[in-house]
Design an enzyme around this catalytic site. Sequence first.
Site, PDB file in Angstrom:
ATOM      1  N   ARG A 254       0.802  -1.230   0.000  1.00  0.00           N
ATOM      2  CA  ARG A 254       0.000   0.000   0.000  1.00  0.00           C
ATOM      3  C   ARG A 254       0.833   1.277   0.000  1.00  0.00           C
ATOM      4  O   ARG A 254       0.314   2.372  -0.192  1.00  0.00           O
ATOM      5  CB  ARG A 254      -0.954  -0.006   1.203  1.00  0.00           C
ATOM      6  CG  ARG A 254      -2.202  -0.842   0.926  1.00  0.00           C
ATOM      7  CD  ARG A 254      -3.276  -0.526   1.921  1.00  0.00           C
ATOM      8  NE  ARG A 254      -3.077  -1.238   3.175  1.00  0.00           N
ATOM      9  CZ  ARG A 254      -3.567  -0.833   4.346  1.00  0.00           C
ATOM     10  NH1 ARG A 254      -4.247   0.285   4.431  1.00  0.00           N
ATOM     11  NH2 ARG A 254      -3.360  -1.551   5.424  1.00  0.00           N
TER      12      ARG A 254
ATOM     13  N   LYS B 270       8.825  -0.836   2.868  1.00  0.00           N
ATOM     14  CA  LYS B 270       8.083   0.058   3.762  1.00  0.00           C
ATOM     15  C   LYS B 270       8.895   0.520   4.965  1.00  0.00           C
ATOM     16  O   LYS B 270       8.910   1.708   5.300  1.00  0.00           O
ATOM     17  CB  LYS B 270       6.807  -0.651   4.236  1.00  0.00           C
ATOM     18  CG  LYS B 270       6.028   0.144   5.251  1.00  0.00           C
ATOM     19  CD  LYS B 270       4.620  -0.357   5.432  1.00  0.00           C
ATOM     20  CE  LYS B 270       4.559  -1.610   6.271  1.00  0.00           C
ATOM     21  NZ  LYS B 270       3.157  -2.020   6.496  1.00  0.00           N
TER      22      LYS B 270
ATOM     23  N   LYS C  97      28.725  24.320   3.231  1.00  0.00           N
ATOM     24  CA  LYS C  97      28.857  22.859   3.111  1.00  0.00           C
ATOM     25  C   LYS C  97      30.293  22.490   3.433  1.00  0.00           C
ATOM     26  O   LYS C  97      31.215  23.123   2.923  1.00  0.00           O
ATOM     27  CB  LYS C  97      28.522  22.411   1.691  1.00  0.00           C
ATOM     28  CG  LYS C  97      28.533  20.907   1.538  1.00  0.00           C
ATOM     29  CD  LYS C  97      29.073  20.430   0.204  1.00  0.00           C
ATOM     30  CE  LYS C  97      30.572  20.598   0.108  1.00  0.00           C
ATOM     31  NZ  LYS C  97      31.163  19.948  -1.067  1.00  0.00           N
TER      32      LYS C  97
ATOM     33  N   ASN D 121      35.738  38.202   7.864  1.00  0.00           N
ATOM     34  CA  ASN D 121      34.482  38.781   7.396  1.00  0.00           C
ATOM     35  C   ASN D 121      34.368  38.551   5.894  1.00  0.00           C
ATOM     36  O   ASN D 121      35.200  39.019   5.130  1.00  0.00           O
ATOM     37  CB  ASN D 121      34.481  40.281   7.726  1.00  0.00           C
ATOM     38  CG  ASN D 121      33.109  40.904   7.475  1.00  0.00           C
ATOM     39  OD1 ASN D 121      32.396  40.516   6.542  1.00  0.00           O
ATOM     40  ND2 ASN D 121      32.742  41.862   8.299  1.00  0.00           N
TER      41      ASN D 121
ATOM     42  N   THR E   8      36.896  44.397  -3.457  1.00  0.00           N
ATOM     43  CA  THR E   8      35.570  44.097  -4.021  1.00  0.00           C
ATOM     44  C   THR E   8      35.639  43.539  -5.435  1.00  0.00           C
ATOM     45  O   THR E   8      36.439  43.993  -6.255  1.00  0.00           O
ATOM     46  CB  THR E   8      34.765  45.410  -4.016  1.00  0.00           C
ATOM     47  OG1 THR E   8      34.594  45.791  -2.662  1.00  0.00           O
ATOM     48  CG2 THR E   8      33.423  45.265  -4.693  1.00  0.00           C
TER      49      THR E   8
ATOM     50  N   ARG F 232      40.428  42.886 -10.324  1.00  0.00           N
ATOM     51  CA  ARG F 232      39.296  43.271 -11.177  1.00  0.00           C
ATOM     52  C   ARG F 232      39.826  44.248 -12.214  1.00  0.00           C
ATOM     53  O   ARG F 232      40.874  44.871 -12.020  1.00  0.00           O
ATOM     54  CB  ARG F 232      38.177  43.911 -10.356  1.00  0.00           C
ATOM     55  CG  ARG F 232      38.597  45.177  -9.637  1.00  0.00           C
ATOM     56  CD  ARG F 232      37.416  45.912  -9.015  1.00  0.00           C
ATOM     57  NE  ARG F 232      37.877  47.124  -8.359  1.00  0.00           N
ATOM     58  CZ  ARG F 232      38.067  47.249  -7.037  1.00  0.00           C
ATOM     59  NH1 ARG F 232      37.862  46.218  -6.233  1.00  0.00           N
ATOM     60  NH2 ARG F 232      38.478  48.392  -6.528  1.00  0.00           N
TER      61      ARG F 232
END
Length: 450
Positions: free
Chosen positions: A18, A25, A337, A363, A409, A426
């Site tokens: 079922r 089960k 993770k 930070n 940044t 950057r």
Amino acid sequence: MSDRSLLVVVLAAGEGTRMKSRLPKVLHKVAGRTMLHHVLAATRAAGATRTAVVVGPGREDVAAEATRIVPDAQVFVQTERLGTAHAVLAARAALEQGADDVLVLYADTPLVRPETLARLRAPLAEGAAVAALGFEPEDPTGYGRLVTSGDELVAIREEKDATAAEKAVRFCNAGLMALSGKDVLSILDRIGNANSKGEYYLTDAVEIARADGRSAVAAKADVDEVAGVNSRIQLAEAEAILQKRLRLSAMAEGVTLIAPETVFFSADTVLGRDVIVEPNVVFGPGVTVGDDVVIHAFCHLEGAQLAPGVSIGPYARLRPGTRLDEGVRIGNFVETKAAHIESGAKVNHLSYVGDAHVGAGANLGAGTITCNYDGFSKYRTEIGAGAFIGVNSALVAPVTIGAGAYVGTGAVITSDVPDDALAIARSRQVVKEGWAKDFRAARADAKKKG
Ligand code: UD1
Ligand code: CA
């Protein structure tokens, strides 16, 4: 706890049709652990000295789960499904080894408490040969009825074999039974299958014991404890009952749940004192939370250790292998993770920190991402104590950011940054005065000319 030896026989040979599932089960989960695990945990807590698990043919997966939980469990295969007494006798070799008490349980009855098992078993020490566990379901249809006379259990009658008067009995057989170890084999070997189902009924043990002049008794359990699971609907009902239990026990132990009915625990969730859990939080398996932790709304945790004073969320996802030391702050839309984040470090906004070690007080700015996967392998990111990672930085692992270093940044960091250094990675900003205005004018002109 009793000093009598206890052999537990768990029947797990049901087909569970079922459930409409490929999974057997008893391997379906309630509060993050399989039903079989719940039953084995309860019997262990009730003082099981030996454990036998009866599985259906070809059910190596059920056998493996049994020995994962109780490594010295004996697994027996019931090759044909000929009834509950026949199933118990599949464990004959274990029964022959002898025990003071034998306790039979179904693996699809996951909510039974150790205290109830102790209560069921207690009459055996006083000389009873059989003790059955009864309950009063709203609808007794389909259950065996406990026919009693005072404190004595006279018989258990299966619904199909019951008279109208017996069917009117509301006290039903939950299926759990305690049998005296020295009598169990002699009783089971005399059970026949001359009944409407043609099955060997364990429940016949009651009348056989009484015919021997031995006593049989019934203990009573709460409906919520002995609810069997045969369908996904009953699985959800069992989940609801267990979640309610886990919420009440968390609050009783000093945890504030602002909206208890929206918080979901695993059976193994460990929570300290003065933890505050806001609405809509899910605890998967393997979570340990220290004192004074605040879990803001909409967090999902699994396989994570949170030291005292940590704060996470709203909307944080802590995945397995996450370890947050004291006072760490994990903010909104942050995923971690296999990450050890040391005390006082902050990852406040929109970050992914995976396969990483973050030193104390570091930070990580908004949008810091550890690029830990190249499509084939996973690599580690090491961030030193007190480092400061500017917003929207991609840290391409394997890479080490030294202690106290600054990352400007918008960086794409592909090589190590020494301690206390500044890394800017950057492209330079170019400014052309009036360029946008000229551009718009040229476009408008072109449009006019068609
Ligand atoms: C059984 C009881 C009934 C009780 C009910 C509670 C008997 C004869 N009847 O009925 O009094 O009210 O449980 O739910 O015991 N199993 C095996 N091998 C078998 C048969 C059963 O392992 O050959 C296991 C099943 O997987 C299940 C349990 O035993 O976990 C009960 O079997 P089931 O067929 O569901 O018994 P019921 O007819 O419901
Ligand atoms: Ca049943």
